[in-house]
Design an enzyme around this catalytic site. Structure first.
Site, mmCIF file in Angstrom:
data_model
loop_
_atom_site.group_PDB
_atom_site.id
_atom_site.type_symbol
_atom_site.label_atom_id
_atom_site.label_comp_id
_atom_site.label_asym_id
_atom_site.label_seq_id
_atom_site.Cartn_x
_atom_site.Cartn_y
_atom_site.Cartn_z
ATOM 1 N N ARG A 269 4.661 -0.132 7.048
ATOM 2 C CA ARG A 269 3.658 -0.712 6.179
ATOM 3 C C ARG A 269 2.880 0.385 5.475
ATOM 4 O O ARG A 269 2.365 1.295 6.125
ATOM 5 C CB ARG A 269 2.705 -1.553 7.006
ATOM 6 C CG ARG A 269 2.732 -2.963 6.494
ATOM 7 C CD ARG A 269 2.197 -3.950 7.428
ATOM 8 N NE ARG A 269 3.146 -5.050 7.439
ATOM 9 C CZ ARG A 269 2.946 -6.190 6.815
ATOM 10 N NH1 ARG A 269 1.843 -6.402 6.149
ATOM 11 N NH2 ARG A 269 3.859 -7.135 6.859
ATOM 12 N N THR B 292 -1.647 -0.206 0.628
ATOM 13 C CA THR B 292 -1.384 -1.540 0.043
ATOM 14 C C THR B 292 -1.107 -2.585 1.120
ATOM 15 O O THR B 292 -1.137 -3.782 0.858
ATOM 16 C CB THR B 292 -0.153 -1.487 -0.872
ATOM 17 O OG1 THR B 292 0.984 -1.159 -0.058
ATOM 18 C CG2 THR B 292 -0.295 -0.447 -1.964
ATOM 19 N N ASP C 59 9.577 5.467 22.157
ATOM 20 C CA ASP C 59 9.328 6.714 22.883
ATOM 21 C C ASP C 59 10.020 6.712 24.245
ATOM 22 O O ASP C 59 10.569 7.727 24.679
ATOM 23 C CB ASP C 59 7.820 6.930 23.082
ATOM 24 C CG ASP C 59 7.150 7.456 21.817
ATOM 25 O OD1 ASP C 59 7.867 7.942 20.923
ATOM 26 O OD2 ASP C 59 5.915 7.367 21.729
#
Ligand code: URA
Length: 209
Positions: free
Chosen positions: A104, A108, A203
């Site tokens: 993302r 915006t 991870d």
């Protein structure tokens, strides 16, 4: 309305406990995620249609069953979704695998696809979108929109652990998409982690941080 299925098979639940444990190291975590993904694929494919065919066994002629429906496409969301692909391919080796990578834009808030590569015939396939953690639902939502924009008509979403917040987003935005989870957890915490969860799936799969 899309349905939510929590796959409560004892083997899935047992292995998920070890996936969650913080002491579980990268190698074992990866192996367990593969195993759970395979077990989940077994449950998710329960409704695949069959047709009867006639074959010759070494002994006689027999009418037996074979898969008859649409072909399957797996679409892992990068990067953590990759950790579940091999387990699923053990059961569905002929599945094609597409990849979606997105983030993302912090300004915006619009999804930016930095990578997408899909089988050319996605509109003819039953797609399984794969993301171990359904947290806010943002990535899965964006990935599913992206697949629909490109012609996909049949999509299931497969995650290890979901938060109620993420499940609601997908149910609202994609009522046609069934969601399959190994567990529906309690909540998202203020840092965006699912609780009790399992930490950062990417991870833990790849030994980064
Ligand atoms: N993504 C993860 O890997 N873990 C979480 O708990 C939430 C999002």
């Amino acid at each position: 309305m899309g349905n939510v299925f929590v796959l409560d098979h004892p083997l899935i639940q047992h292995k998920l406990t070890y996936i969650r444990k913080k002491e579980t190291g990268t190698k074992e975590f990866r192996e367990l995620v593969d195993e759970v993904a395979a077990l989940m694929a077994f449950e998710i494919t329960r409704d695949l249609p069959l047709e009867e065919i006639t074959i010759e066994t070494p002994v006689t002629t027999a009418t037996t069953k074979t898969l008859s429906g649409k072909k399957i496409g797996l679409v892992p969301i990068l990067r953590a979704g990759l950790g579940m692909v091999d387990g699923i391919l053990q059961l569905i080796p002929a599945a094609r695998v597409g990849h979606v990578g997105l983030y993302r834009d912090p300004e915006t808030l619009k999804p930016v696809e930095y990578y997408i590569k899909l089988p050319s015939d996605i509109e003819e396939r039953d797609l399984i979108v794969i993301d171990p953690m359904l947290a806010t639902g943002g990535s899965a939502n964006d990935a599913i929109h992206s697949l629909k924009k490109r012609g996909a008509t049949s999509i299931k979403l497969m995650c290890l652990v979901g938060a109620p917040e993420g499940v609601e987003v997908i149910k609202k935005e994609h009522p046609d998409v069934d969601i399959y989870l190994a567990a529906l957890d309690e909540k998202l915490n203020e840092k965006g982690y699912i609780e009790p969860g399992l930490g950062d799936a990417g991870d833990r799969l790849y030994g980064t941080k």
